[in-house]
Design a protein around this motif. Sequence first.
Motif, mmCIF file in Angstrom:
data_model
loop_
_atom_site.group_PDB
_atom_site.id
_atom_site.type_symbol
_atom_site.label_atom_id
_atom_site.label_comp_id
_atom_site.label_asym_id
_atom_site.label_seq_id
_atom_site.Cartn_x
_atom_site.Cartn_y
_atom_site.Cartn_z
ATOM 1 N N VAL A 32 1.153 14.209 20.513
ATOM 2 C CA VAL A 32 1.383 14.065 19.040
ATOM 3 C C VAL A 32 2.718 14.033 18.626
ATOM 4 C CG1 VAL A 32 1.144 15.119 16.660
ATOM 5 C CG2 VAL A 32 -0.685 14.993 18.234
ATOM 6 N N LEU A 33 3.712 14.901 19.308
ATOM 7 C CA LEU A 33 5.121 15.104 19.005
ATOM 8 C C LEU A 33 5.855 13.885 19.521
ATOM 9 C CD1 LEU A 33 7.395 16.844 18.327
ATOM 10 C CD2 LEU A 33 7.273 17.653 20.414
ATOM 11 N N ALA A 34 5.573 13.233 20.739
ATOM 12 C CA ALA A 34 5.907 12.080 21.221
ATOM 13 C C ALA A 34 5.769 10.878 20.344
ATOM 14 C CB ALA A 34 5.380 11.825 22.718
ATOM 15 N N GLU A 35 4.649 10.796 19.687
ATOM 16 C CA GLU A 35 4.332 9.632 18.894
ATOM 17 C C GLU A 35 5.202 9.856 17.830
ATOM 18 O OE1 GLU A 35 0.373 10.111 17.620
ATOM 19 O OE2 GLU A 35 -0.468 8.999 19.628
ATOM 20 N N ARG A 36 5.459 10.844 17.283
ATOM 21 C CA ARG A 36 6.290 11.210 16.231
ATOM 22 C C ARG A 36 7.994 10.808 16.467
ATOM 23 N NH1 ARG A 36 6.659 14.106 11.111
ATOM 24 N NH2 ARG A 36 4.206 13.676 10.925
ATOM 25 N N ARG A 37 8.162 11.266 17.436
ATOM 26 C CA ARG A 37 9.639 10.737 17.911
ATOM 27 C C ARG A 37 9.783 9.356 18.209
ATOM 28 N NH1 ARG A 37 13.371 14.744 17.384
ATOM 29 N NH2 ARG A 37 12.768 16.674 18.700
ATOM 30 N N ALA A 38 8.660 8.737 18.640
ATOM 31 C CA ALA A 38 8.804 7.260 19.028
ATOM 32 C C ALA A 38 8.489 6.448 17.643
ATOM 33 C CB ALA A 38 7.781 6.858 19.767
ATOM 34 N N GLY A 39 8.136 7.168 16.525
ATOM 35 C CA GLY A 39 8.241 6.234 15.353
ATOM 36 C C GLY A 39 6.931 5.875 15.218
ATOM 37 N N GLU A 40 5.993 6.213 15.858
ATOM 38 C CA GLU A 40 4.560 5.672 15.685
ATOM 39 C C GLU A 40 3.817 6.101 14.330
ATOM 40 O OE1 GLU A 40 2.527 5.610 19.399
ATOM 41 O OE2 GLU A 40 4.173 5.284 20.751
ATOM 42 N N ILE A 41 4.248 7.333 14.074
ATOM 43 C CA ILE A 41 3.525 7.972 12.810
ATOM 44 C C ILE A 41 4.683 7.988 11.719
ATOM 45 C CG2 ILE A 41 2.294 10.015 11.882
ATOM 46 C CD1 ILE A 41 1.424 10.550 14.618
ATOM 47 N N ALA A 42 4.334 7.536 10.557
ATOM 48 C CA ALA A 42 5.076 7.474 9.518
ATOM 49 C C ALA A 42 5.847 9.113 9.360
ATOM 50 C CB ALA A 42 4.387 7.081 8.269
ATOM 51 N N ASN A 43 6.972 9.045 8.973
ATOM 52 C CA ASN A 43 7.503 10.512 8.850
ATOM 53 C C ASN A 43 7.324 10.980 7.246
ATOM 54 O OD1 ASN A 43 8.787 12.834 9.177
ATOM 55 N ND2 ASN A 43 10.973 12.005 9.712
ATOM 56 N N HIS A 44 6.134 11.639 7.199
ATOM 57 C CA HIS A 44 5.752 12.171 5.715
ATOM 58 C C HIS A 44 6.427 13.509 5.670
ATOM 59 C CE1 HIS A 44 2.979 9.018 5.173
ATOM 60 N NE2 HIS A 44 2.514 9.173 6.476
ATOM 61 N N ASP A 45 6.213 14.129 4.463
ATOM 62 C CA ASP A 45 6.587 15.425 3.957
ATOM 63 C C ASP A 45 5.608 16.362 4.436
ATOM 64 O OD1 ASP A 45 9.084 14.679 2.797
ATOM 65 O OD2 ASP A 45 8.071 14.182 0.941
ATOM 66 N N ASP A 46 5.594 16.617 5.938
ATOM 67 C CA ASP A 46 4.617 17.639 6.476
ATOM 68 C C ASP A 46 5.370 18.607 7.180
ATOM 69 O OD1 ASP A 46 5.519 16.184 8.696
ATOM 70 O OD2 ASP A 46 3.662 15.060 8.981
ATOM 71 N N LEU A 47 4.621 19.533 7.652
ATOM 72 C CA LEU A 47 5.105 20.680 8.646
ATOM 73 C C LEU A 47 5.862 20.108 9.881
ATOM 74 C CD1 LEU A 47 2.166 23.465 8.657
ATOM 75 C CD2 LEU A 47 4.500 23.512 7.522
ATOM 76 N N LEU A 48 5.300 19.019 10.746
ATOM 77 C CA LEU A 48 6.022 18.527 11.766
ATOM 78 C C LEU A 48 7.355 18.068 11.235
ATOM 79 C CD1 LEU A 48 5.875 18.201 14.582
ATOM 80 C CD2 LEU A 48 4.539 15.791 14.194
ATOM 81 N N ALA A 49 7.194 17.639 10.116
ATOM 82 C CA ALA A 49 8.816 16.877 9.811
ATOM 83 C C ALA A 49 9.795 18.192 9.552
ATOM 84 C CB ALA A 49 8.642 16.205 8.319
ATOM 85 N N ALA A 50 9.248 19.243 9.151
ATOM 86 C CA ALA A 50 9.963 20.549 8.761
ATOM 87 C C ALA A 50 10.601 20.925 10.123
ATOM 88 C CB ALA A 50 9.307 21.373 7.899
ATOM 89 N N MET A 51 9.602 20.870 11.188
ATOM 90 C CA MET A 51 10.159 21.296 12.551
ATOM 91 C C MET A 51 11.086 20.492 13.183
ATOM 92 S SD MET A 51 6.708 22.822 13.959
ATOM 93 C CE MET A 51 5.190 23.112 12.945
ATOM 94 N N LEU A 52 11.091 19.113 12.847
ATOM 95 C CA LEU A 52 11.899 17.977 13.641
ATOM 96 C C LEU A 52 13.198 18.062 12.986
ATOM 97 C CD1 LEU A 52 9.167 15.396 14.563
ATOM 98 C CD2 LEU A 52 10.446 16.813 16.181
ATOM 99 N N ASP A 53 13.377 18.123 11.420
ATOM 100 C CA ASP A 53 14.321 17.301 10.810
ATOM 101 C C ASP A 53 15.152 18.586 10.055
ATOM 102 O OD1 ASP A 53 13.343 15.128 11.810
ATOM 103 O OD2 ASP A 53 12.222 14.845 9.686
ATOM 104 N N SER A 54 14.436 20.035 10.088
ATOM 105 C CA SER A 54 15.280 20.758 9.245
ATOM 106 C C SER A 54 16.152 21.480 10.068
ATOM 107 C CB SER A 54 14.161 21.704 8.596
ATOM 108 O OG SER A 54 13.567 20.895 7.861
ATOM 109 N N PRO A 55 17.306 21.828 9.782
ATOM 110 C CA PRO A 55 18.273 22.830 10.901
ATOM 111 C C PRO A 55 17.956 24.371 10.295
ATOM 112 C CG PRO A 55 19.666 21.776 9.070
ATOM 113 C CD PRO A 55 18.222 21.156 8.962
ATOM 114 N N ASP A 56 18.181 25.381 11.297
ATOM 115 C CA ASP A 56 18.059 26.425 10.601
ATOM 116 C C ASP A 56 19.234 26.926 9.669
ATOM 117 O OD1 ASP A 56 18.190 29.325 10.548
ATOM 118 O OD2 ASP A 56 18.631 29.523 12.464
ATOM 119 N N PRO A 57 18.865 27.132 8.488
ATOM 120 C CA PRO A 57 20.126 27.490 7.622
ATOM 121 C C PRO A 57 21.036 28.248 7.809
ATOM 122 C CG PRO A 57 18.052 28.416 6.859
ATOM 123 C CD PRO A 57 17.655 27.800 7.887
ATOM 124 N N GLU A 58 21.136 29.379 8.647
ATOM 125 C CA GLU A 58 21.809 30.246 9.503
ATOM 126 C C GLU A 58 22.657 29.875 10.287
ATOM 127 O OE1 GLU A 58 20.422 34.334 9.929
ATOM 128 O OE2 GLU A 58 19.611 34.347 7.989
#
Length: 460
Positions: free
Chosen positions: A229-255
């Motif tokens: 599932v993660l590889a598919e997202r990395r490869a762009g095979e699944i649209a990047n929605h506002d979901d939990l996986l997007a938060a894990m992949l695209d959000s840096p630690d604020p600290e």
Amino acid sequence: MGTRSTMEIDQLPHAPGRLPFLGDVTSVDRSKPTQHELALSQSLGPIFQRRVLNDVLVVVSGARLAAQCCDEENWARALVGPGAALRRLAERGLFTARTSDPLWGQARRIMTPAFTAASMRVYHEAMQTVADDLVTDWADRGSVDAHEAMTHATLEVIGRAGFSRRLGLLGPSSSGPDATEFVDSLGSILRWASESTNELPIIGAIRNRLRDGAVDRDTAVLRGYVAEVLAERRAGEIANHDDLLAAMLDSPDPETGEFLPDDNIVDQVLTFLVAGHETTAALLETALYYLARDTDLQKTLRQEVAERGPLDYAAVAGLRGIRQLINECLRLHPPVPGFFRLARTDQDLGGFRIPAGRAVFVLSLAAQRDPEAWGAAADEFDATRFADRRGEAAADRFFKPWGTGPRVCIGVAFAQHEAALLLARILDSFDLSTSTETLEMVERGTLRPAAFTVTAHHRS
């Protein structure tokens, strides 16, 4: 709090029939350990011990003492039992990581914004698609396996809202890895986590060794599925929605500004799939049982659903009667029936000295039924018990189905909204009944109803 108490741990009450050297082996129930401890608490009181060889488990079953153990100044979280066993599957997930692990704090800070009210409004749409598919699936069935139905529904909710993919358990599936083998391996891992931590000495060690190969295979299936599932997202095979996986992949630690490494993202996804679906499915099955046994309760809550109008986010959030039902199910049958707490310093707990560094098991299953806190009818189901919110908020009433402290379940709002929406749609669409007279609970790392069947008559 003083550091000295009247008695030591070895003076705690224990079950009758203790044997020399072996200890309390005659009172161990490896298939229903926490339910057995609930029964023992009726005669042994609010704090007691269970000794097997040299291992002593201190069980805290009274509401007042359980609340005392939740004081963060004097007590800390301890990872023992099935939770510790699941580190083999996801060593550094939000539930299984040690609090001292920097990745735990990083993951918690990154994912906390993903559970705000704004995010929940986005997830609501995905949850609605699952509810639609569930109603369609049930429409012509008549007889529904509650365990299978709620397993599939809750996994689909996490799949669609968390990772923007349909698992194929309800309705059509997304392309990609098949979820069927994942579900089978998941059930096996959960049973192993519970049984392996409640084994008898020697025999248990042998049995656990014999199961190692199967556990390794199930772990490989689960981690392999998520990695795909993660590889598919990395490869762009699944649209990047506002979901939990997007938060894990695209959000840096604020600290720190750092991103989660991929192996930790796999741990986090597994944590949500395993813990998130299992606990909510258990809750929903329990609620279905009580609804199916009470036509008047169905009518009352169905009227509440009708009065709210279209079930948008705000309407579901305002379903007070269904929220009360949810809380009462969690009180009587918490999917996580207890948790371990570690004494930071010497503690006086009910007149017994708990030395610094010693862990105790807070048996929520018993503390949430304590008559001293909940009244003489504490063991009885009452869907209106939380109507005035005193049941949840009163200081003298222990109610911790989601855990306690900084390690409290991050997905509380997600699970509550999901459960309320699915129950509302089921009530709006079906008249429920069941021939199952007694709700039997099984333990597999969680407390969950044994398989039972619900008759669902489509109201249209």
